[in-house]
Design an enzyme around this catalytic site. Structure first.
Site, PDB file in Angstrom:
ATOM      1  N   HIS A  88     -11.202  26.324  27.921  1.00 46.24           N
ATOM      2  CA  HIS A  88     -12.427  26.787  27.261  1.00 46.24           C
ATOM      3  C   HIS A  88     -13.487  27.232  28.285  1.00 46.24           C
ATOM      4  O   HIS A  88     -13.473  26.807  29.444  1.00 46.24           O
ATOM      5  CB  HIS A  88     -12.991  25.665  26.381  1.00 46.24           C
ATOM      6  N   ARG A 137     -15.100  23.642  21.404  1.00 39.05           N
ATOM      7  CA  ARG A 137     -15.209  24.497  22.599  1.00 39.05           C
ATOM      8  C   ARG A 137     -13.948  25.329  22.829  1.00 39.05           C
ATOM      9  O   ARG A 137     -14.031  26.472  23.285  1.00 39.05           O
ATOM     10  CB  ARG A 137     -15.615  23.680  23.837  1.00 39.05           C
ATOM     11  N   GLU A 191      -8.935  17.405  25.062  1.00 38.81           N
ATOM     12  CA  GLU A 191      -9.170  16.932  26.420  1.00 38.81           C
ATOM     13  C   GLU A 191      -8.718  15.472  26.517  1.00 38.81           C
ATOM     14  O   GLU A 191      -8.670  14.751  25.503  1.00 38.81           O
ATOM     15  CB  GLU A 191     -10.669  17.067  26.758  1.00 38.81           C
ATOM     16  N   HIS A 261      -7.966  22.474  27.305  1.00 34.68           N
ATOM     17  CA  HIS A 261      -8.931  21.801  28.183  1.00 34.68           C
ATOM     18  C   HIS A 261      -8.357  21.595  29.579  1.00 34.68           C
ATOM     19  O   HIS A 261      -7.147  21.670  29.783  1.00 34.68           O
ATOM     20  CB  HIS A 261      -9.296  20.454  27.565  1.00 34.68           C
TER      21      HIS A 261
HETATM   22  O1  LIG Z   1     -13.955  16.201  30.146  1.00 29.71           O
HETATM   23  C1  LIG Z   1     -14.603  16.687  31.077  1.00 29.71           C
HETATM   24  O2  LIG Z   1     -15.599  16.163  31.567  1.00 29.71           O
HETATM   25  C2  LIG Z   1     -14.177  18.019  31.630  1.00 29.71           C
HETATM   26  O3  LIG Z   1     -13.828  18.854  30.623  1.00 29.71           O
HETATM   27  C3  LIG Z   1     -13.049  17.886  32.607  1.00 29.71           C
HETATM   28  O4  LIG Z   1     -13.439  16.993  33.500  1.00 29.71           O
HETATM   29  P1  LIG Z   1     -12.758  16.732  34.909  1.00 29.71           P
HETATM   30  O5  LIG Z   1     -13.034  17.908  35.776  1.00 29.71           O
HETATM   31  O6  LIG Z   1     -13.457  15.485  35.369  1.00 29.71           O
HETATM   32  O7  LIG Z   1     -11.298  16.479  34.663  1.00 29.71           O
END
Ligand SMILES: O=C(O)[C@H](O)COP(=O)(O)O
Length: 333
Positions: A88, A137, A191, A261
């Protein structure tokens, strides 16, 4: 160091990163295995980009382009299909540098722009079915990207949560259905659940727990954040879903886009590119960058990220993508 077999290349790279700057795989300094990168026509190996072998059958067939009076577009069996993966665009919590995980926040204006830009990059690539996570998202990203597609089919979210939802969203015209692209939403593509880090500022968390600890939570394969999911746990649902629900469409010759994600896609790319749990640590995905794979004879061949709709090398990926683009060109003439 660089050792190569016909479809398997080891390169020196520390960061296995799909980024927004050069829109292609960026290589840094540790060993990362790149699957099926192969050689370009010129003999120059380009990461993430391969020239056409020129031997594939039609990739446009499952798209059922209407006849434009210049040829017959009746479906034929395709031996290859395209898979676009896209993280996203920037979310409102990405902007604030907060751990987001399964908190369902929307895109920022920059994220909207990224999704539109991504759509321009893939506007000549066939798409028959779209998978998104259950989160707004990824859905915004998929929809905004599709607004740019030259084929102008309408992406329609399928509702199968109840019999009533299914029957109330039925389409009664075959023609209209033909001009639609089903969008299948699945929580399994969400995610990774970031547990007790959700809503915390990433920098403040690093200051409090140490950079190394936070890096391990964020990038390791099997260390979960407090009460959250490790990448391995996330892979358990995301990769299983991909194998059970997405691959059958590809096998049937359908062209698929998956909008999801950072971590659900990291787990899927780990599977597609056969990365080890060490190699996946350095796999980073930027927001809003489409990544193209060709699925052929049961294998996923990574073809990089299309930089622009008219980028010649995109259409050198396979003869079939060029054929599809030419058909779109002829439709607007
Ligand atoms: O969930 C989150 O904060 C981001 O989408 C991905 O986070 P990361 O870069 O800490 O894996």
């Amino acid at each position: 160091m660089a050792a190569a077999t016909s479809h398997n290349v080891i390169v020196s790279a520390q960061s296995h990163r799909w980024n927004s700057k050069n829109s292609r795989l960026d290589r840094r300094t540790a060993n990362v295995r790149l699957v099926s990168v192969g050689s370009c026509c010129s003999g120059n190996r380009k990461l993430g980009l391969v020239c056409a072998s020129g031997s594939q059958s039609s990739v446009i067939d499952p798209v059922h382009l209407p006849s434009n009076g210049k040829g017959d577009h009746s479906p034929k069996k395709s031996s290859e299909s395209s898979l676009i993966l896209i993280r996203h665009g920037e979310s409102m919590w990405n902007e604030k540098n907060l751990f987001t995980g399964c908190v369902d926040v929307p895109l920022t204006p920059k994220g909207v722009d990224e999704a539109i830009e991504a759509g321009k990059r893939i506007c000549n690539i066939p798409i028959d079915v779209i998978f998104t996570s259950a989160m707004i998202r990824s859905q915004m990203t998929a929809m905004l990207a599709m607004m740019q597609h030259r084929r102008k089919k309408v992406p329609i979210i399928t509702h199968k949560e109840s019999e009533q939802a299914q029957s109330w969203s039925k389409i009664y015209s075959e023609d209209t259905k033909e001009q639609s692209i089903p969008v299948i939403t699945a929580w399994q593509l969400n995610e990774r659940m970031y547990g007790e880090l959700q809503g915390l500022n990433k920098q403040e968390t690093a200051d409090r727990f140490g950079k190394e600890q936070v890096h391990e939570w964020r990038r390791s394969y099997d260390t979960p954040p407090p009460n959250g999911e490790s990448l391995e746990m996330c892979a358990d649902r995301a990769v299983s879903y991909f194998k059970d629900q997405v691959v059958p469409h590809l096998t049937a010759g359908k062209h698929v886009m998956v909008a999801a994600h950072a971590n659900s896609l990291r787990s899927i790319i780990m599977h597609l590119d056969k990365l080890t749990s060490q190699e996946v640590i350095s796999l980073e995905l930027s927001t809003g960058i489409p990544m193209l794979y060709i699925f052929k004879e049961g294998e996923f061949i990574r073809r990089g990220s299309p930089v622009g709709p008219s980028e010649a090398s995109v259409y050198a990926y396979t003869r079939n993508l060029a054929t599809y683009r030419d058909t779109l060109d002829s439709m607007v003439q």
